[in-house]
Each structure stands twice: as C-alpha cells, then as structure tokens.
Write a protein that holds these residues in place. Structure first.
Motif, PDB file in Angstrom:
ATOM      1  N   GLN A 132      37.722  45.159  48.734  1.00  0.00           N
ATOM      2  CA  GLN A 132      37.227  43.771  48.697  1.00  0.00           C
ATOM      3  C   GLN A 132      38.442  42.854  48.766  1.00  0.00           C
ATOM      4  O   GLN A 132      39.440  43.094  48.069  1.00  0.00           O
ATOM      5  CB  GLN A 132      36.455  43.480  47.414  1.00  0.00           C
ATOM      6  N   VAL A 175      36.393  40.762  57.421  1.00  0.00           N
ATOM      7  CA  VAL A 175      36.248  42.159  56.987  1.00  0.00           C
ATOM      8  C   VAL A 175      36.816  43.173  57.979  1.00  0.00           C
ATOM      9  O   VAL A 175      37.522  44.107  57.573  1.00  0.00           O
ATOM     10  CB  VAL A 175      34.770  42.478  56.657  1.00  0.00           C
ATOM     11  N   HIS A 188      32.666  49.342  51.157  1.00  0.00           N
ATOM     12  CA  HIS A 188      32.676  47.875  51.071  1.00  0.00           C
ATOM     13  C   HIS A 188      31.330  47.382  50.552  1.00  0.00           C
ATOM     14  O   HIS A 188      30.278  47.922  50.910  1.00  0.00           O
ATOM     15  CB  HIS A 188      32.956  47.255  52.438  1.00  0.00           C
ATOM     16  N   PHE A 214      39.633  46.383  57.187  1.00  0.00           N
ATOM     17  CA  PHE A 214      39.462  47.818  57.414  1.00  0.00           C
ATOM     18  C   PHE A 214      40.477  48.355  58.421  1.00  0.00           C
ATOM     19  O   PHE A 214      40.948  49.495  58.294  1.00  0.00           O
ATOM     20  CB  PHE A 214      38.028  48.111  57.863  1.00  0.00           C
ATOM     21  N   ARG A 248      36.873  51.447  47.227  1.00  0.00           N
ATOM     22  CA  ARG A 248      36.147  50.281  47.721  1.00  0.00           C
ATOM     23  C   ARG A 248      37.136  49.163  47.997  1.00  0.00           C
ATOM     24  O   ARG A 248      38.009  48.883  47.178  1.00  0.00           O
ATOM     25  CB  ARG A 248      35.102  49.815  46.699  1.00  0.00           C
ATOM     26  N   ASN A 304      41.173  45.454  45.199  1.00  0.00           N
ATOM     27  CA  ASN A 304      40.888  44.077  45.587  1.00  0.00           C
ATOM     28  C   ASN A 304      42.163  43.259  45.592  1.00  0.00           C
ATOM     29  O   ASN A 304      43.181  43.657  45.024  1.00  0.00           O
ATOM     30  CB  ASN A 304      39.851  43.448  44.654  1.00  0.00           C
TER      31      ASN A 304
END
Length: 403
Positions: free
Chosen positions: A150, A191, A210, A195, A148, A125
C-alpha cells in the motif's frame, strides 16, 4: 456434562480496544473468546452481557453446535456484525474449553494439521513508492513469503493502509471519525507503478497483494486488475463493495487477477453467490465477525467445493484470541490459502500471552491445550476503554464515499 457457571466481558485498550468473553465452568476450566467489533466495541459488550450470558448459565459447555444454533436461531433477529461477533466469542471460548478438557491444541480437535504452518502476509506501506518498497524489503529479510503493498497516492494527503509506523497500523485513530479525501482517478494511476517497482526490487518469488478497500466500481476494478496482470499479484482485495455480489461477475469478465473479498461478511449467505459462481478466489471472512470457528468451518467447506480458498482477515482489530483461533482453523482445513498477519504491539502481547509463533513466513498456533492464549486481567485493567472510530471518506467534491 461440563456445566457453565459464569461468563463475563472484559474490555481493555492496550493501544486499541478489545472485547473479550471469559466463560467459566463448574470443573474450573475457563475459555476465552474475542468479541471485538472495531469502532462499535461496546455494542457487542452489551449484547453479550445483557442478552447472551444469562442464556449460557447452566448449559453444557461441550454442546458447542447446540449452543451456536440456540444463539443464532433463538434470537429471531439473525446475522449482522453485532450478533455474529457475540456468537463468535461464545463459540471460540467453548472450543477453548473443549481443547483444555481434552488436553489438546484446538487444531487436533478439528482433524489435525493439514500443513506444517499457515503462510501469512505482512503489510508494507509508505507515503511514496520508494518508502513502500524499502519496507517490503524489510519484510522479505524477515522471511515473509507474501507482502501486501500500500502506498501514498500523489495529490492525496492520506491514503488507506499508509501509517506513520513501519510495522503497526491502527486506523481507528480518533474520538470522532477522521474525514479523509479520495480520488479514484489519481489512485488508478498510482498502483501499477508500485507493482512494477516491487517486482524489480523483490523479484518473482515473493507473493504481492493489494487492498483496494471497496473503493472502485466493478468496471474500474476490472481495469485495475488488467493493468496489474503483468506483475502477477497474489490477489486484489475488496475491489468493490460486495452487497451486490453480482458486481464481481463484471470484474471477472475483464481480468484474470485473483480476487479476494469478505472481511466484513457475517455469514455464508453474504458470499453464497460469490462462491457458487466462482466469482472470487479467496474468501476473507474472519472468525470473530462470521460466527466463530463453527460457522467459519461451514464457509470453508462450502468454498472448497468451488475451488475457493481462505484468506482470512487478520488486522489488529482481531485480538490474539482471534489470531490463535484463525491459526488453528487455518492449519486444519484443506483449502487454506493465506492468513493476514498484522503484528500486535508489545502492550497487547503482554495482556494476551500466547503460544502461536512466526518463522520462515509461516505461523503455527502452538501445542498448548485449547487456543493457547491467556488474559492477564490485572494488566488489562490498567488499559481502560477509549472511544475510537474508523475514518470516513469523501470524494474531492465532498461526496461521502466508501472508506
């Protein structure tokens, strides 16, 4: 018979609150179970102490299924996070005792290993895309095969999943709930570039995930899933609230991005339609909030019939007791998908010494009998309970929204 002679609840807060059940038997064997319900910890502690423990004394610790049914059917008021977290704690502790009595790690009692280890994902993150990618590169260097992503949303002061610390994230952060602001429009614009940057920096051999955190309508989720398709995400998590399970049918009509949901589920009934109609690809129900190993195995078996794999929740609101249980469970089942892994702090690890380990993107529960986790009660007593709430969310016009 392995008679239960005592049970007690230990509440400790080595950086965050944990509720642990310790069951004792006449033969001297003890077992640990996790009963942590983030932001509502004392409700489960009371449920156990005042309503469950008196019913356990004198029972046979080996009769795990019978005790599970007794606590579920016998309460009349079934399900719900408090009840199911309490049942889960008892269930974990009894499986821990059974493993110790057999002298075997729990996964051996569940049928043995189905794989060499459980693939886990870490949490990268940052307040900006650049910070998130830099963090993700650190995870890749440590051997993680799945990460993941964020990132902060331009125009919003704070965003779910973005912490002040590179590795440790605890959203229950205040004595009263923190209020944050949300804009779906700003989020949806942010978003896809995240990516795109991640694929450019990390390549295509790392799985990217995500978490939407229940913040979109089904059609908005379908749009985001379609926008992310070129980057082949491993999954899009909690795209929309799942109280209405048919919501996911609409998402399915608009995207082939894999869908994951279920960390707030308490029983198989919460995901029955989702699984039967193959509206999801990963079920995220967790051992502590969905009735323990006994019930989670039922959910996994049902999911396996419909080509749905597990992707169990594994944030820091699971104590090391639950993490161990999740790894024994994940190692044994045929339709394991992935396990979330948020590392605990050194303080937490000291209170809960454990046998599980991480290497090359995989975790293994270890070979210690039972769950392979202990509780240092003296050290736990040095960290008293401290009330902590999860945040709440409002739209920019002030409307209360999903956090």
């Amino acid at each position: 018979m392995l008679e239960i002679t005592g049970a007690r609840v230990i509440v400790t807060s080595p950086g965050r609150n944990f509720v642990t059940l310790k069951i004792e038997t006449k033969d001297g064997l003890t077992g640990l179970g996790d009963a942590t319900l983030n932001g509502r910890e004392l409700a489960v502690a009371s449920y156990l102490t005042d309503h469950v423990i008196p019913c356990l004394i004198g029972r046979d610790a080996h009769r795990i299924e019978d005790i599970w049914q007794y606590l579920y059917r016998g309460a009349y008021w079934r399900r719900g996070p408090v009840t199911m977290s309490a049942i889960a704690a008892v269930d974990m502790a009894l499986w821990d005792i059974k493993g110790k009595a057999a002298g075997l790690p729990l996964y051996q009692l569940l049928g043995g290993a189905s794989r060499e280890g459980c693939m886990v994902y870490g949490h990268a993150n940052g307040t900006t895309i650049e910070e998130t990618i830099d963090n993700a590169l650190h995870y890749k260097e440590q051997g993680y095969r799945a990460i993941r992503l964020q990132s902060g949303v331009p125009g919003l002061a704070s965003t779910y999943g973005v912490s002040r610390d590179r590795y440790f994230y605890e959203p229950a952060d205040a004595d009263l709930p923190t209020e944050t602001l949300w804009s779906t429009e700003k989020y949806l614009r942010s978003v896809p570039p995240l990516f795109e940057a991640a694929r450019a920096a990390l390549g295509w051999d790392v799985h990217l995930l995500h978490d939407v955190h229940h913040r979109l309508t089904p059609i908005e989720a379908g749009r985001l899933g379609r926008d992310l398709e070129p980057y082949r995400p491993f999954w899009m998590e909690d795209a929309t609230p799942a109280e209405n399970q048919a919501n996911f049918r609409l998402i399915r009509q608009h995207t082939t991005t894999p869908l994951a949901v279920g960390e707030v589920f308490n029983s198989v009934w919460d995901c029955k339609q989702l699984i039967e109609e193959q509206l999801i690809d990963y079920i995220r129900a967790t051992v502590v909030h969905a009735g323990g190993i006994t019930h989670l195995r039922r959910i996994a078996s049902f999911a396996d019939l419909h080509n749905v794999r597990t992707g169990c929740h594994g944030a820091t609101d699971l104590s090391p007791v639950s993490m161990a249980a999740a790894l024994h469970f994940g190692l044994s089942i045929p339709n394991f998908g992935i396990q979330e892994y948020m590392r605990h702090t050194g303080k937490t690890d000291a209170v809960f010494p454990h046998a599980y380990s991480f290497a090359d993107g995989l975790m293994h529960p270890g070979e210690a009998p039972g769950l392979g986790v202990e509780l240092d009660e003296a050290l736990a007593a040095e960290h008293p309970y401290k009330r902590a709430y999860l945040p709440v969310n409002r739209l920019e016009d002030g409307t209360l929204y999903n956090w």
